[in-house]
Design an enzyme around this catalytic site. Sequence first.
Site, PDB file in Angstrom:
ATOM      1  N   ARG A 125       0.813  -1.230   0.000  1.00  0.00           N
ATOM      2  CA  ARG A 125       0.000   0.000   0.000  1.00  0.00           C
ATOM      3  C   ARG A 125       0.841   1.272   0.000  1.00  0.00           C
ATOM      4  NH1 ARG A 125      -2.659  -3.312   3.603  1.00  0.00           N
ATOM      5  NH2 ARG A 125      -4.515  -4.266   2.682  1.00  0.00           N
ATOM      6  N   LYS A 147       2.848  11.122 -11.793  1.00  0.00           N
ATOM      7  CA  LYS A 147       2.024  10.206 -12.592  1.00  0.00           C
ATOM      8  C   LYS A 147       2.805   8.924 -12.762  1.00  0.00           C
ATOM      9  CE  LYS A 147      -0.991  13.067 -15.407  1.00  0.00           C
ATOM     10  NZ  LYS A 147      -1.330  13.489 -16.778  1.00  0.00           N
ATOM     11  N   GLU A 189       9.277  17.548 -25.416  1.00  0.00           N
ATOM     12  CA  GLU A 189       8.595  17.910 -24.163  1.00  0.00           C
ATOM     13  C   GLU A 189       9.097  19.270 -23.658  1.00  0.00           C
ATOM     14  OE1 GLU A 189       6.052  16.300 -23.066  1.00  0.00           O
ATOM     15  OE2 GLU A 189       6.244  14.169 -23.539  1.00  0.00           O
ATOM     16  N   LYS A 231       6.659  22.799 -14.825  1.00  0.00           N
ATOM     17  CA  LYS A 231       5.887  21.609 -14.457  1.00  0.00           C
ATOM     18  C   LYS A 231       5.590  21.598 -12.962  1.00  0.00           C
ATOM     19  CE  LYS A 231       4.827  16.882 -14.905  1.00  0.00           C
ATOM     20  NZ  LYS A 231       4.927  15.629 -15.602  1.00  0.00           N
ATOM     21  N   GLU A 241      -4.910  16.654 -11.761  1.00  0.00           N
ATOM     22  CA  GLU A 241      -5.392  16.982 -13.108  1.00  0.00           C
ATOM     23  C   GLU A 241      -6.903  17.168 -13.182  1.00  0.00           C
ATOM     24  OE1 GLU A 241      -3.226  15.030 -16.362  1.00  0.00           O
ATOM     25  OE2 GLU A 241      -5.033  15.216 -17.563  1.00  0.00           O
ATOM     26  N   ARG A 245      -3.499  21.152 -15.104  1.00  0.00           N
ATOM     27  CA  ARG A 245      -2.482  20.133 -15.430  1.00  0.00           C
ATOM     28  C   ARG A 245      -2.716  19.520 -16.809  1.00  0.00           C
ATOM     29  NH1 ARG A 245       0.513  15.658 -11.593  1.00  0.00           N
ATOM     30  NH2 ARG A 245       1.748  14.761 -13.279  1.00  0.00           N
ATOM     31  N   ASN A 249      -0.720  18.040 -21.518  1.00  0.00           N
ATOM     32  CA  ASN A 249      -1.004  17.017 -22.521  1.00  0.00           C
ATOM     33  C   ASN A 249      -1.065  17.588 -23.929  1.00  0.00           C
ATOM     34  OD1 ASN A 249      -1.230  15.047 -20.506  1.00  0.00           O
ATOM     35  ND2 ASN A 249      -3.332  15.669 -20.084  1.00  0.00           N
ATOM     36  N   HIS A 252      -0.545  15.376 -26.873  1.00  0.00           N
ATOM     37  CA  HIS A 252      -0.520  13.986 -26.406  1.00  0.00           C
ATOM     38  C   HIS A 252      -1.720  13.167 -26.886  1.00  0.00           C
ATOM     39  CE1 HIS A 252       2.752  15.441 -24.007  1.00  0.00           C
ATOM     40  NE2 HIS A 252       2.903  14.309 -23.364  1.00  0.00           N
ATOM     41  N   HIS A 256      -0.728  10.035 -28.592  1.00  0.00           N
ATOM     42  CA  HIS A 256      -1.055   8.691 -28.094  1.00  0.00           C
ATOM     43  C   HIS A 256      -1.715   7.858 -29.187  1.00  0.00           C
ATOM     44  CE1 HIS A 256      -0.987   9.810 -23.534  1.00  0.00           C
ATOM     45  NE2 HIS A 256       0.203   9.620 -24.034  1.00  0.00           N
ATOM     46  N   HIS A 269       7.765   8.197 -27.776  1.00  0.00           N
ATOM     47  CA  HIS A 269       6.731   9.048 -27.179  1.00  0.00           C
ATOM     48  C   HIS A 269       6.919  10.522 -27.605  1.00  0.00           C
ATOM     49  CE1 HIS A 269       3.874  10.497 -24.208  1.00  0.00           C
ATOM     50  NE2 HIS A 269       4.793  11.339 -23.785  1.00  0.00           N
TER      51      HIS A 269
HETATM   52  P1  NAD Z   1      12.454   5.184 -22.180  1.00  0.00           P
HETATM   53  O1  NAD Z   1      12.319   5.085 -20.748  1.00  0.00           O
HETATM   54  O2  NAD Z   1      11.990   4.038 -23.015  1.00  0.00           O
HETATM   55  O3  NAD Z   1      13.984   5.481 -22.519  1.00  0.00           O
HETATM   56  C1  NAD Z   1      14.352   5.626 -23.867  1.00  0.00           C
HETATM   57  C2  NAD Z   1      15.519   4.706 -24.245  1.00  0.00           C
HETATM   58  O4  NAD Z   1      16.727   5.289 -23.770  1.00  0.00           O
HETATM   59  C3  NAD Z   1      15.443   3.325 -23.657  1.00  0.00           C
HETATM   60  O5  NAD Z   1      15.937   2.411 -24.586  1.00  0.00           O
HETATM   61  C4  NAD Z   1      16.375   3.434 -22.458  1.00  0.00           C
HETATM   62  O6  NAD Z   1      16.895   2.186 -22.079  1.00  0.00           O
HETATM   63  C5  NAD Z   1      17.439   4.330 -22.992  1.00  0.00           C
HETATM   64  N1  NAD Z   1      18.164   5.109 -22.014  1.00  0.00           N
HETATM   65  C6  NAD Z   1      17.661   5.734 -20.928  1.00  0.00           C
HETATM   66  N2  NAD Z   1      18.607   6.475 -20.349  1.00  0.00           N
HETATM   67  C7  NAD Z   1      19.747   6.300 -21.051  1.00  0.00           C
HETATM   68  C8  NAD Z   1      21.055   6.830 -20.953  1.00  0.00           C
HETATM   69  N3  NAD Z   1      21.369   7.740 -20.037  1.00  0.00           N
HETATM   70  N4  NAD Z   1      21.960   6.423 -21.854  1.00  0.00           N
HETATM   71  C9  NAD Z   1      21.623   5.547 -22.834  1.00  0.00           C
HETATM   72  N5  NAD Z   1      20.402   5.045 -23.008  1.00  0.00           N
HETATM   73  C10 NAD Z   1      19.465   5.421 -22.115  1.00  0.00           C
HETATM   74  O7  NAD Z   1      11.694   6.461 -22.780  1.00  0.00           O
HETATM   75  P2  NAD Z   1      11.479   7.942 -22.227  1.00  0.00           P
HETATM   76  O8  NAD Z   1      11.350   8.766 -23.432  1.00  0.00           O
HETATM   77  O9  NAD Z   1      12.447   8.315 -21.197  1.00  0.00           O
HETATM   78  O10 NAD Z   1      10.054   7.835 -21.518  1.00  0.00           O
HETATM   79  C11 NAD Z   1       8.902   7.511 -22.241  1.00  0.00           C
HETATM   80  C12 NAD Z   1       7.887   6.985 -21.270  1.00  0.00           C
HETATM   81  O11 NAD Z   1       7.584   7.987 -20.321  1.00  0.00           O
HETATM   82  C13 NAD Z   1       6.579   6.584 -21.888  1.00  0.00           C
HETATM   83  O12 NAD Z   1       6.176   5.365 -21.351  1.00  0.00           O
HETATM   84  C14 NAD Z   1       5.622   7.684 -21.476  1.00  0.00           C
HETATM   85  O13 NAD Z   1       4.300   7.238 -21.364  1.00  0.00           O
HETATM   86  C15 NAD Z   1       6.178   8.070 -20.157  1.00  0.00           C
HETATM   87  N6  NAD Z   1       5.864   9.435 -19.742  1.00  0.00           N
HETATM   88  C16 NAD Z   1       5.380   9.592 -18.492  1.00  0.00           C
HETATM   89  C17 NAD Z   1       5.102  10.854 -18.036  1.00  0.00           C
HETATM   90  C18 NAD Z   1       4.636  11.048 -16.622  1.00  0.00           C
HETATM   91  O14 NAD Z   1       4.235  12.154 -16.268  1.00  0.00           O
HETATM   92  N7  NAD Z   1       4.702  10.039 -15.798  1.00  0.00           N
HETATM   93  C19 NAD Z   1       5.330  11.961 -18.843  1.00  0.00           C
HETATM   94  C20 NAD Z   1       5.827  11.761 -20.119  1.00  0.00           C
HETATM   95  C21 NAD Z   1       6.108  10.480 -20.547  1.00  0.00           C
HETATM   96  N1  GLY Z   2       3.088  14.406 -18.550  1.00  0.00           N
HETATM   97  C1  GLY Z   2       1.841  14.966 -18.200  1.00  0.00           C
HETATM   98  C2  GLY Z   2       1.648  15.170 -16.738  1.00  0.00           C
HETATM   99  O1  GLY Z   2       2.524  14.895 -15.949  1.00  0.00           O
HETATM  100  O2  GLY Z   2       0.606  15.570 -16.334  1.00  0.00           O
END
Ligand code: NAD
Ligand code: GLY
Length: 367
Positions: A125, A147, A189, A231, A241, A245, A249, A252, A256, A269
Amino acid sequence: MKVGLLESLNVELPDREYPILIGKDFLSESISIGKYISGKQVLVITNETIAPLYLEWLINILGKENFRCESLILPDGEEYKNLKHIELIYDKLMALSYDRKATLIALGGGVVGDMTGFAAATYRRGVSFIQIPTTILAQVDSSVGGKTGVNHPLGKNMIGAFYQPRCVLADIGVLDTLEQRQVSAGLAEIIKYGLIADREFFNWLEENIEALCCRDHEKLAYAIKVSCRTKAGIVAEDELEHGIRALLNLGHTFGHAIENVMGYGNWLHGEAVATGTCIAAEMSRKMGFLEQSDLDRIIDLHRRAQLPIESPSGMTSKQYIEAMGEDKKVENGKIRLVLLEKIGKAFVSDDYDDDILYSVLKEVCKE
Ligand code: NAD
Ligand code: GLY
């Protein structure tokens, strides 16, 4: 560029305020990570790409502070961001008999961060977690704001929780090993923050986009700080949100849809968000909000950041509409869109003419 802690800001939430620390090689030198860990049990969660680069470095830092430190290496990819792989985290925690005082550390990009956060929110939890984001996208967006979650076969990020980390530790140095395509995806972003809230920052980005593409550390530190500041302000105002917030998006909903239709992982992404932002901007222009000159600047900046600005070839307007219907930003059957009044000012709308949406989608799909 000097090393150490360069920037520090706070996400100001009642009872759960936490810092975002930005720097270069600062974890081993300038701060004690132990300050943010409550018990003695630590599980670092990372993936098979990042582990060989940074896991030993982090374990050494934690070892010096006398933590019981274990690690779990997940496969790399958006396609593994699902409940099946969350179970691997629970399995590891159970096998280690970690209790409610355990701390999870996400060492990775948005995928590792979202999954680790979700596991932390749900294991017993809720246990503490720390974000050590290693992509630009994760440093400016996914690690901040709480998130967390995973994908469902029928929709992205459909299962999740709002759950804030204890701190975000963003080291610019780790960005040197990113693939170039990932750098651009992160810039999408960063551009978003200029578009939704900060025209002056957008102007700065126009001056500095090539340097950011080349990973100029000083400029990256500045862009990450400004992005996180925006942010953090938005999250402090509207954590769950219910309102403002949603502006985060921008691009997005269309993005998406692209990710969904193209298959997770084929379009990054940030790439999908870039094209989605150009579509949202075109729709804003068609509705009479955005000036053509602002639209041109938006498309040009994305192009210069080496991001895709055109819809994937072969994707149809029908596919957009179907996939957008699955998106979680649908209220009362109407797809809610983030649109632009001008560079630096966005708004959420479900009060638009469907015919405009269809005609923009037909146009971008070249139908
Ligand atoms: P990711 O986590 O897949 O990383 C991208 C690639 O880079 C992967 O292959 C990873 O292994 C590699 N990598 C990471 N750091 C590295 C480094 N320092 N050196 C070499 N390689 C490295 O992708 P991302 O773009 O970081 O994140 C995308 C994800 O984030 C999606 O799932 C998306 O939905 C999510 N997201 C979440 C939020 C949120 O608010 N929680 C916001 C935006 C995106
Ligand atoms: N990436 C969108 C949010 O954090 O709300």
